[in-house]
Write a protein that holds these residues in place. Structure first.
Motif, mmCIF file in Angstrom:
data_model
loop_
_atom_site.group_PDB
_atom_site.id
_atom_site.type_symbol
_atom_site.label_atom_id
_atom_site.label_comp_id
_atom_site.label_asym_id
_atom_site.label_seq_id
_atom_site.Cartn_x
_atom_site.Cartn_y
_atom_site.Cartn_z
ATOM 1 N N MET A 132 0.835 -1.204 0.000
ATOM 2 C CA MET A 132 0.000 0.000 0.000
ATOM 3 C C MET A 132 0.873 1.260 0.000
ATOM 4 O O MET A 132 0.510 2.276 -0.600
ATOM 5 C CB MET A 132 -0.926 -0.016 1.215
ATOM 6 C CG MET A 132 -1.958 1.062 1.135
ATOM 7 S SD MET A 132 -3.491 0.601 1.866
ATOM 8 C CE MET A 132 -4.042 2.198 2.450
ATOM 9 N N ARG A 284 -7.702 4.532 0.701
ATOM 10 C CA ARG A 284 -7.283 3.963 -0.584
ATOM 11 C C ARG A 284 -7.160 2.431 -0.540
ATOM 12 O O ARG A 284 -6.819 1.803 -1.543
ATOM 13 C CB ARG A 284 -5.946 4.570 -1.005
ATOM 14 C CG ARG A 284 -6.052 6.016 -1.399
ATOM 15 C CD ARG A 284 -6.649 6.160 -2.786
ATOM 16 N NE ARG A 284 -5.605 6.118 -3.796
ATOM 17 C CZ ARG A 284 -5.787 5.732 -5.059
ATOM 18 N NH1 ARG A 284 -6.977 5.327 -5.449
ATOM 19 N NH2 ARG A 284 -4.787 5.752 -5.921
ATOM 20 N N ARG A 285 -7.428 1.829 0.655
ATOM 21 C CA ARG A 285 -7.173 0.397 0.808
ATOM 22 C C ARG A 285 -7.962 -0.453 -0.197
ATOM 23 O O ARG A 285 -7.418 -1.347 -0.835
ATOM 24 C CB ARG A 285 -7.468 -0.063 2.242
ATOM 25 C CG ARG A 285 -7.218 -1.553 2.447
ATOM 26 C CD ARG A 285 -7.343 -1.961 3.892
ATOM 27 N NE ARG A 285 -6.296 -1.390 4.707
ATOM 28 C CZ ARG A 285 -5.060 -1.881 4.800
ATOM 29 N NH1 ARG A 285 -4.722 -2.964 4.129
ATOM 30 N NH2 ARG A 285 -4.175 -1.305 5.568
ATOM 31 N N PHE A 288 -6.522 -0.184 -3.662
ATOM 32 C CA PHE A 288 -5.202 -0.825 -3.652
ATOM 33 C C PHE A 288 -5.353 -2.351 -3.727
ATOM 34 O O PHE A 288 -4.744 -3.018 -4.567
ATOM 35 C CB PHE A 288 -4.434 -0.391 -2.399
ATOM 36 C CG PHE A 288 -3.433 -1.390 -1.898
ATOM 37 C CD1 PHE A 288 -2.273 -1.647 -2.624
ATOM 38 C CD2 PHE A 288 -3.647 -2.089 -0.719
ATOM 39 C CE1 PHE A 288 -1.353 -2.587 -2.180
ATOM 40 C CE2 PHE A 288 -2.739 -3.026 -0.272
ATOM 41 C CZ PHE A 288 -1.587 -3.278 -0.997
ATOM 42 N N GLU A 289 -6.202 -2.913 -2.851
ATOM 43 C CA GLU A 289 -6.344 -4.374 -2.794
ATOM 44 C C GLU A 289 -6.909 -4.917 -4.102
ATOM 45 O O GLU A 289 -6.453 -5.939 -4.614
ATOM 46 C CB GLU A 289 -7.235 -4.779 -1.610
ATOM 47 C CG GLU A 289 -6.511 -4.650 -0.276
ATOM 48 C CD GLU A 289 -7.372 -5.022 0.917
ATOM 49 O OE1 GLU A 289 -8.606 -5.195 0.741
ATOM 50 O OE2 GLU A 289 -6.825 -5.125 2.034
#
Ligand SMILES: NC(=O)c1ccc[n+]([C@@H]2O[C@H](COP(=O)([O-])OP(=O)(O)OC[C@H]3O[C@@H](n4cnc5c(N)ncnc54)[C@H](OP(=O)(O)O)[C@@H]3O)[C@@H](O)[C@H]2O)c1
Length: 334
Positions: A132, A284-285, A288-289
């Protein structure tokens, strides 16, 4: 039944590179679970460069580790006892109580890992904090856009190797990396697909960078600081952007640190330089994932881990991380 467990404490604040005497391996009995708690057997522990400055008694974005107490950090483990009706025994979780064999913690402090498509340890690296960091640092902080040329230092490490690959996948015109050995330089080009790479131990960083990026570069992702930042200031293009991620070259320093003497380059070149801390960017997780999982599933991302086996090897593994023994993410496997 009472279970004995071992954990690593900070016994003394390190001066320079951490020594064995700075730590103590302490055996204690696990407490009984309170309602809402889980007992996790840790399977993988993370060692990360930021842990070294946290061992100093200085005010920072995160409080220093306390003397005489267990260290903490990223960990992946398996729930072996649960006092939470929503978390079953056998669930794989990530959490923040590393540097120990077992963790007792409230279930709200664990993140359930239900994705079996990748090894669980990936959640300490490519799908975890370092991944991340690379994602946020490149796309948000450095405002990467297709066609940019990118230079990343610490390129054979957990964050750096991903920065270079993310940039290539997102349409970089050229990706250049620096690392500390000829083997890592070859690895960057052959395995991670960097267009050019240089060994900073060969010296003349400015000359090597100019040769590796004849048309300069637009983005510098700084994991190292010091001489690397100074060389990037010399060679980056006008209006370039720098993501200031870390200064690993200074973490064991014992004297005062000098900033690059050529900082005025940032003025003349109208640079944007922005520091960041990944934990400020939780929003933003999900993106991102989703993006990184897609790249992994499509086989477009090469991911590398260096394993150290056993809690007894963890201090050596941490030292190794700070001296370049790792390629990719350094992980302690219990
Ligand atoms: N801002 C944030 O939120 C955030 C989050 C995560 C990480 N970071 C930072 O990102 C950087 C990379 O972290 P990481 O987890 O990916 O670690 P890493 O790169 O996997 O491991 C550290 C590497 O640093 C290199 N190194 C050590 N001393 C050096 C020196 N004097 N000059 C140049 N390189 C040196 C070594 O590689 P060589 O063999 O190439 O020397 C070593 O492998 C660190 O600065 C870390 O603090 C920041």
């Amino acid at each position: 039944m009472a279970i004995d467990t071992r954990e690593i404490h900070l016994a003394r604040r390190p001066h320079g590179l951490p020594q064995d005497e700075d730590f103590a391996v302490v055996t204690r009995q696990l407490p009984d679970l309170e309602p809402g708690q889980v007992l996790v057997r840790n399977d993988y522990l993370s060692v990360d460069p930021y842990m070294r400055p946290r061992m100093n008694d200085v005010k920072s974005y995160i409080p220093p580790f306390e003397l005489g107490k267990a260290l903490d950090g990223g960990a992946i483990g398996t729930v072996i006892e649960s006092a939470d009706e929503y978390i079953a025994v056998g669930t794989v979780v990530s959490h923040g109580l590393g540097w120990r064999e077992h963790a007792v913690l409230r279930s709200k402090w664990v993140r359930v890992i239900d994705d079996e498509s990748v090894p669980a340890s990936y959640h300490l690296g490519v799908l975890g904090m370092p991944g991340m960091t690379a994602f946020v640092g490149l796309f948000d902080i450095a405002a990467f856009k297709p066609g940019d040329a990118v230079f990343v230092s610490g390129a054979a490490g957990a964050v750096g190797g991903l920065v270079g690959q993310f940039a290539k996948l997102a349409g970089a015109s050229r990706v250049i990396g620096s690392a500390g050995s000829a083997e890592k330089v070859a690895f960057l080009q052959e395995e991670f697909g960097f267009d050019a790479a240089l060994n900073y131990r060969d010296g003349d960083l400015v000359g090597q960078l100019a040769a590796a990026a004849p048309e300069g570069f637009d983005v510098y992702f700084d994991n190292v600081g010091g001489d690397h930042l100074a060389a990037a200031l010399e060679t980056i293009n006008d209006h370039g952007r720098m993501a200031l991620c870390g200064t690993v070259s200074s973490y064991n320093a014992t004297g005062s640190q000098t900033v690059p003497g050529n900082m005025f380059r940032a003025v003349g070149k109208r640079l944007t330089m922005r520091g960041f801390i990944v934990s400020d960017h939780e929003q933003r997780r999900a993106e991102f994932e989703q993006q990184v999982t897609a790249w992994l599933q499509a086989g477009e991302l090469t991911y590398r881990e260096t394993f150290i086996d056993g809690l007894d090897q963890m201090i050596e593994g941490f030292r190794g991380l700070l001296t370049g023994a790792n390629t990719g993410k350094m992980v302690v496997r219990l």
